[in-house]
Design an enzyme around this catalytic site. Structure first.
Site, PDB file in Angstrom:
ATOM      1  N   SER A   1     -10.760   0.413   3.342  1.00 26.70           N
ATOM      2  CA  SER A   1     -10.052   0.071   4.584  1.00 26.70           C
ATOM      3  C   SER A   1      -9.423   1.338   5.133  1.00 26.70           C
ATOM      4  O   SER A   1      -8.641   1.987   4.433  1.00 26.70           O
ATOM      5  CB  SER A   1      -8.947  -0.947   4.311  1.00 26.70           C
ATOM      6  OG  SER A   1      -9.499  -2.111   3.766  1.00 26.70           O
TER       7      SER A   1
ATOM      8  N   GLU B   1      -4.731   4.463   6.131  1.00 21.32           N
ATOM      9  CA  GLU B   1      -4.365   4.223   4.727  1.00 21.32           C
ATOM     10  C   GLU B   1      -4.637   5.444   3.832  1.00 21.32           C
ATOM     11  O   GLU B   1      -3.816   5.788   2.990  1.00 21.32           O
ATOM     12  CB  GLU B   1      -5.125   2.998   4.218  1.00 21.32           C
ATOM     13  CG  GLU B   1      -4.684   2.576   2.845  1.00 21.32           C
ATOM     14  CD  GLU B   1      -5.468   1.383   2.319  1.00 21.32           C
ATOM     15  OE1 GLU B   1      -5.216   0.264   2.770  1.00 21.32           O
ATOM     16  OE2 GLU B   1      -6.331   1.595   1.456  1.00 21.32           O
TER      17      GLU B   1
ATOM     18  N   ARG C   1       0.821  -1.223   0.000  1.00 20.19           N
ATOM     19  CA  ARG C   1       0.000   0.000   0.000  1.00 20.19           C
ATOM     20  C   ARG C   1       0.851   1.268   0.000  1.00 20.19           C
ATOM     21  O   ARG C   1       0.517   2.270   0.647  1.00 20.19           O
ATOM     22  CB  ARG C   1      -0.958   0.039   1.200  1.00 20.19           C
ATOM     23  CG  ARG C   1      -1.881  -1.145   1.310  1.00 20.19           C
ATOM     24  CD  ARG C   1      -2.975  -1.141   0.246  1.00 20.19           C
ATOM     25  NE  ARG C   1      -3.929  -2.177   0.538  1.00 20.19           N
ATOM     26  CZ  ARG C   1      -3.852  -3.427   0.052  1.00 20.19           C
ATOM     27  NH1 ARG C   1      -2.894  -3.753  -0.789  1.00 20.19           N
ATOM     28  NH2 ARG C   1      -4.751  -4.328   0.392  1.00 20.19           N
TER      29      ARG C   1
HETATM   30  P1  FAD Z   1      -7.967   9.669  -4.951  1.00 20.61           P
HETATM   31  O1  FAD Z   1      -8.625   9.311  -3.665  1.00 20.61           O
HETATM   32  O2  FAD Z   1      -8.564  10.739  -5.754  1.00 20.61           O
HETATM   33  O3  FAD Z   1      -6.446  10.009  -4.658  1.00 20.61           O
HETATM   34  C1  FAD Z   1      -5.665   9.171  -3.830  1.00 20.61           C
HETATM   35  C2  FAD Z   1      -4.247   9.736  -3.767  1.00 20.61           C
HETATM   36  O4  FAD Z   1      -3.647   9.647  -5.060  1.00 20.61           O
HETATM   37  C3  FAD Z   1      -4.212  11.205  -3.402  1.00 20.61           C
HETATM   38  O5  FAD Z   1      -3.066  11.423  -2.644  1.00 20.61           O
HETATM   39  C4  FAD Z   1      -4.100  11.917  -4.744  1.00 20.61           C
HETATM   40  O6  FAD Z   1      -3.496  13.183  -4.654  1.00 20.61           O
HETATM   41  C5  FAD Z   1      -3.260  10.942  -5.529  1.00 20.61           C
HETATM   42  N1  FAD Z   1      -3.508  10.983  -6.970  1.00 20.61           N
HETATM   43  C6  FAD Z   1      -4.705  10.812  -7.580  1.00 20.61           C
HETATM   44  N2  FAD Z   1      -4.545  10.859  -8.933  1.00 20.61           N
HETATM   45  C7  FAD Z   1      -3.219  11.060  -9.152  1.00 20.61           C
HETATM   46  C8  FAD Z   1      -2.425  11.201 -10.331  1.00 20.61           C
HETATM   47  N3  FAD Z   1      -2.954  11.140 -11.560  1.00 20.61           N
HETATM   48  N4  FAD Z   1      -1.092  11.412 -10.177  1.00 20.61           N
HETATM   49  C9  FAD Z   1      -0.524  11.457  -8.946  1.00 20.61           C
HETATM   50  N5  FAD Z   1      -1.218  11.335  -7.800  1.00 20.61           N
HETATM   51  C10 FAD Z   1      -2.554  11.140  -7.904  1.00 20.61           C
HETATM   52  N6  FAD Z   1      -7.595   0.217  -2.261  1.00 20.61           N
HETATM   53  C11 FAD Z   1      -6.879  -0.936  -2.426  1.00 20.61           C
HETATM   54  O7  FAD Z   1      -5.651  -0.888  -2.553  1.00 20.61           O
HETATM   55  N7  FAD Z   1      -7.509  -2.150  -2.467  1.00 20.61           N
HETATM   56  C12 FAD Z   1      -8.843  -2.273  -2.328  1.00 20.61           C
HETATM   57  O8  FAD Z   1      -9.358  -3.384  -2.378  1.00 20.61           O
HETATM   58  C13 FAD Z   1      -9.612  -1.093  -2.131  1.00 20.61           C
HETATM   59  N8  FAD Z   1     -10.953  -1.158  -1.935  1.00 20.61           N
HETATM   60  C14 FAD Z   1     -11.668  -0.033  -1.700  1.00 20.61           C
HETATM   61  C15 FAD Z   1     -13.047  -0.148  -1.474  1.00 20.61           C
HETATM   62  C16 FAD Z   1     -13.809   0.987  -1.224  1.00 20.61           C
HETATM   63  C17 FAD Z   1     -15.287   0.851  -0.988  1.00 20.61           C
HETATM   64  C18 FAD Z   1     -13.190   2.272  -1.215  1.00 20.61           C
HETATM   65  C19 FAD Z   1     -14.006   3.510  -0.977  1.00 20.61           C
HETATM   66  C20 FAD Z   1     -11.826   2.390  -1.419  1.00 20.61           C
HETATM   67  C21 FAD Z   1     -11.055   1.236  -1.662  1.00 20.61           C
HETATM   68  N9  FAD Z   1      -9.657   1.307  -1.881  1.00 20.61           N
HETATM   69  C22 FAD Z   1      -8.934   0.157  -2.094  1.00 20.61           C
HETATM   70  C23 FAD Z   1      -8.962   2.596  -1.848  1.00 20.61           C
HETATM   71  C24 FAD Z   1      -9.039   3.369  -3.213  1.00 20.61           C
HETATM   72  O9  FAD Z   1     -10.133   2.962  -3.981  1.00 20.61           O
HETATM   73  C25 FAD Z   1      -7.775   3.184  -4.042  1.00 20.61           C
HETATM   74  O10 FAD Z   1      -6.640   3.611  -3.324  1.00 20.61           O
HETATM   75  C26 FAD Z   1      -7.838   3.964  -5.374  1.00 20.61           C
HETATM   76  O11 FAD Z   1      -6.703   3.678  -6.150  1.00 20.61           O
HETATM   77  C27 FAD Z   1      -7.944   5.479  -5.183  1.00 20.61           C
HETATM   78  O12 FAD Z   1      -8.267   6.035  -6.447  1.00 20.61           O
HETATM   79  P2  FAD Z   1      -8.876   7.493  -6.572  1.00 20.61           P
HETATM   80  O13 FAD Z   1      -8.858   7.850  -8.030  1.00 20.61           O
HETATM   81  O14 FAD Z   1     -10.178   7.572  -5.906  1.00 20.61           O
HETATM   82  O15 FAD Z   1      -7.776   8.348  -5.813  1.00 20.61           O
HETATM   83  P1  NAP Z   2     -10.334 -10.653   4.498  1.00 16.78           P
HETATM   84  O1  NAP Z   2     -10.418 -11.605   3.354  1.00 16.78           O
HETATM   85  O2  NAP Z   2     -11.350 -10.692   5.581  1.00 16.78           O
HETATM   86  O3  NAP Z   2      -8.888 -10.763   5.140  1.00 16.78           O
HETATM   87  C1  NAP Z   2      -8.513  -9.939   6.251  1.00 16.78           C
HETATM   88  C2  NAP Z   2      -7.060  -9.536   6.059  1.00 16.78           C
HETATM   89  O4  NAP Z   2      -6.253 -10.690   6.047  1.00 16.78           O
HETATM   90  C3  NAP Z   2      -6.897  -8.829   4.756  1.00 16.78           C
HETATM   91  O5  NAP Z   2      -6.571  -7.507   5.056  1.00 16.78           O
HETATM   92  C4  NAP Z   2      -5.801  -9.570   4.002  1.00 16.78           C
HETATM   93  O6  NAP Z   2      -4.646  -8.793   3.765  1.00 16.78           O
HETATM   94  C5  NAP Z   2      -5.389 -10.703   4.920  1.00 16.78           C
HETATM   95  N1  NAP Z   2      -5.514 -11.991   4.205  1.00 16.78           N
HETATM   96  C6  NAP Z   2      -6.626 -12.747   4.057  1.00 16.78           C
HETATM   97  N2  NAP Z   2      -6.339 -13.887   3.393  1.00 16.78           N
HETATM   98  C7  NAP Z   2      -5.018 -13.833   3.107  1.00 16.78           C
HETATM   99  C8  NAP Z   2      -4.129 -14.703   2.421  1.00 16.78           C
HETATM  100  N3  NAP Z   2      -4.553 -15.868   1.910  1.00 16.78           N
HETATM  101  N4  NAP Z   2      -2.841 -14.329   2.297  1.00 16.78           N
HETATM  102  C9  NAP Z   2      -2.395 -13.170   2.798  1.00 16.78           C
HETATM  103  N5  NAP Z   2      -3.207 -12.290   3.456  1.00 16.78           N
HETATM  104  C10 NAP Z   2      -4.491 -12.628   3.617  1.00 16.78           C
HETATM  105  O7  NAP Z   2     -10.294  -9.157   3.942  1.00 16.78           O
HETATM  106  P2  NAP Z   2     -11.438  -8.240   3.315  1.00 16.78           P
HETATM  107  O8  NAP Z   2     -11.578  -7.057   4.158  1.00 16.78           O
HETATM  108  O9  NAP Z   2     -12.637  -9.060   2.957  1.00 16.78           O
HETATM  109  O10 NAP Z   2     -10.738  -7.785   1.956  1.00 16.78           O
HETATM  110  C11 NAP Z   2     -10.477  -8.700   0.922  1.00 16.78           C
HETATM  111  C12 NAP Z   2      -9.387  -8.137   0.043  1.00 16.78           C
HETATM  112  O11 NAP Z   2      -9.793  -6.860  -0.495  1.00 16.78           O
HETATM  113  C13 NAP Z   2      -8.093  -7.873   0.797  1.00 16.78           C
HETATM  114  O12 NAP Z   2      -7.020  -8.184  -0.048  1.00 16.78           O
HETATM  115  C14 NAP Z   2      -8.133  -6.395   1.091  1.00 16.78           C
HETATM  116  O13 NAP Z   2      -6.845  -5.817   1.139  1.00 16.78           O
HETATM  117  C15 NAP Z   2      -8.909  -5.845  -0.088  1.00 16.78           C
HETATM  118  N6  NAP Z   2      -9.640  -4.628   0.303  1.00 16.78           N
HETATM  119  C16 NAP Z   2      -8.921  -3.481   0.448  1.00 16.78           C
HETATM  120  C17 NAP Z   2      -9.573  -2.306   0.783  1.00 16.78           C
HETATM  121  C18 NAP Z   2      -8.795  -1.012   0.888  1.00 16.78           C
HETATM  122  O14 NAP Z   2      -9.411   0.032   0.957  1.00 16.78           O
HETATM  123  N7  NAP Z   2      -7.497  -1.055   0.893  1.00 16.78           N
HETATM  124  C19 NAP Z   2     -10.940  -2.293   1.006  1.00 16.78           C
HETATM  125  C20 NAP Z   2     -11.619  -3.503   0.892  1.00 16.78           C
HETATM  126  C21 NAP Z   2     -10.960  -4.665   0.528  1.00 16.78           C
HETATM  127  P3  NAP Z   2      -4.451  -7.794   2.520  1.00 16.78           P
HETATM  128  O15 NAP Z   2      -5.281  -6.603   2.846  1.00 16.78           O
HETATM  129  O16 NAP Z   2      -3.004  -7.509   2.523  1.00 16.78           O
HETATM  130  O17 NAP Z   2      -4.878  -8.507   1.274  1.00 16.78           O
END
Ligand code: FAD
Ligand code: NAP
Length: 345
Positions: A236, A331, A165
């Site tokens: 998250s 995050e 991340r």
């Molecule tokens: P923004 O929120 O608009 O920006 C995020 C950051 O990136 C800011 O610092 C911004 O300045 C910068 N930025 C944006 N565009 C650019 C650009 N073109 N150049 C340089 N910097 C830039 N994330 C995960 O990793 N895994 C997930 O599974 C995941 N699930 C999510 C589920 C939900 C319901 C929500 C709400 C969020 C989730 N996220 C997840 C977080 C998010 O969706 C991601 O990080 C996504 O990539 C953000 O995209 P955005 O366009 O909305 O960025």
């Molecule tokens: P989950 O499956 O309930 O798992 C809980 C946590 O355990 C997750 O954060 C995941 O880490 C870790 N995990 C589970 N199984 C794993 C495996 N086999 N090997 C290594 N790590 C494992 O999680 P969840 O909330 O439903 O999310 C599912 C996936 O979507 C995850 O990968 C999560 O990161 C992603 N997600 C991300 C966001 C965001 O905003 N960043 C939001 C929703 C979902 P990791 O997070 O490192 O994968």
């Protein structure tokens, strides 16, 4: 040409749904606007906030300086050989729609990242990841406008310093680059990644396709996560903390059922599990709450403010630290920056 507006409401441009106003606002639809944007900000001494879909940031009531929404569009596929194609996507394209289109075009490798909100350009910023796949696993290069050198350039995967991340764009040189396009190398032959529970169940499915994985990811996510259009959230809210084997062993003595996964010689703790064990899951404080189906998600029930969110965030961080001795880092990025609460000793 740049079209600059003053005092623009950002309420619908951040998925937390906070009420916020940008002092200056512009939308970038052509790369040629970027040098002009940077010159304008320099001349008027304005900070620059780049905005994609607003799904990974927390805004204050007033965002001083310039907010530039990156709305560059484009899609270009180049066949490399029988097995692989190169795909270049402009930064303003919607991420989920792009993954969907990849499958339509028979390009595989990113199906586990379905239904992540936001833009393609923001995806490298925190090296988006889900269900055992990270962006870096399929990325070739990131095209940027370099604000320090005032020129267009590109960064290879190793230049981006991707980690869990995180990337050069989020921490090391957070303000330096404006991402304009991202290039991936994708496979023509589908190779499933099914290690996570929920996907693991697909292992024995006959004639498994990438579309099956995509659909399953969408279905699990829709059942576990709140839709930001209905309930404001930024996904998250905390990163999973990484600890040493020794720390994990000590923690396991007190909490034998602690959820942890090996991570490059260390261990990743499930932050959601710890928050749940501290009794926060489903709790509500004012207009902000901890989602009842996933304790890692903090939500805005409507009319919540960043100040309320910070209070809730700090309470959760402190209780997790008191109980487990680990500090949870948020995050999403905060604009203006947050004054980080002191760690308890
Ligand atoms: P923004 O929120 O608009 O920006 C995020 C950051 O990136 C800011 O610092 C911004 O300045 C910068 N930025 C944006 N565009 C650019 C650009 N073109 N150049 C340089 N910097 C830039 N994330 C995960 O990793 N895994 C997930 O599974 C995941 N699930 C999510 C589920 C939900 C319901 C929500 C709400 C969020 C989730 N996220 C997840 C977080 C998010 O969706 C991601 O990080 C996504 O990539 C953000 O995209 P955005 O366009 O909305 O960025
Ligand atoms: P989950 O499956 O309930 O798992 C809980 C946590 O355990 C997750 O954060 C995941 O880490 C870790 N995990 C589970 N199984 C794993 C495996 N086999 N090997 C290594 N790590 C494992 O999680 P969840 O909330 O439903 O999310 C599912 C996936 O979507 C995850 O990968 C999560 O990161 C992603 N997600 C991300 C966001 C965001 O905003 N960043 C939001 C929703 C979902 P990791 O997070 O490192 O994968």
């Amino acid at each position: 040409m740049l079209s600059i507006q003053r005092n623009v409401a950002l309420d619908t441009l951040n998925t937390m749904g906070f009420s916020a106003t940008a002092e200056y606002f512009t939308r970038i639809t052509e790369v040629a606007q970027l040098p002009l944007l940077c010159e304008y900000c320099k001349e008027h001494e304005l900070e620059l906030l780049l905005l994609g879909g607003g799904s990974n940031l927390v805004l204050g009531d007033s965002v001083f300086g310039m907010v530039a929404q990156i709305d560059l569009k484009g899609w270009e596929t180049t066949r490399l050989d029988d097995d692989r194609s190169q795909l270049r996507i402009a930064a303003g394209e919607n991420w989920h729609a792009a993954v969907d289109r990849m499958l339509e075009e028979g390009l595989f490798g990113l199906e586990n990242l379905a239904l992540i909100p936001g833009t393609v350009g923001a995806a490298p910023v925190q090296n988006i990841g889900a269900y055992g796949v990270e962006l870096k696993d399929r990325l070739l290069e990131v095209e940027v406008y370099d604000r320090t050198q005032a020129c267009f350039s590109s960064l290879s995967c190793s230049d981006c310093h991707f980690s869990y991340r995180d990337s050069v764009f989020k921490s090391i040189e957070a303000e330096r680059y404006i991402i304009t396009a991202v290039t991936f190398v994708l496979q023509h032959q589908f190779k499933p990644v099914l290690a996570y529970s929920g996907l693991h169940e697909l292992t024995d499915k006959a004639d498994l396709t990438a579309r099956d994985v995509f659909d399953q990811v969408c279905s699990i996510r829709s059942s576990k996560l709140p839709d930001p259009k209905v309930l404001g959230n930024a996904g998250s809210f905390f990163k999973n903390p990484i600890v040493s084997a020794e720390q994990l062993q000590q923690l396991k003595q007190h909490f034998p059922d602690l959820v942890a996964y090996p991570d490059q010689g260390q261990f990743k703790l499930a932050a959601g599990w710890m928050i749940d064990r501290c009794g926060w899951k489903g709790k509500r404080e004012g207009q902000m709450g901890v989602y009842e189906r996933q304790a890692l998600v903090l939500y805005n029930a409507g009319g919540g403010t960043r100040a309320q969110l910070e209070v809730l965030m700090t309470k959760i961080q402190r209780s997790v630290q008191q109980r487990f001795g680990v500090w949870l880092e948020p995050e999403p990025r905060f604009y203006p920056a947050v004054h980080t609460a002191c760690h308890l000793t």
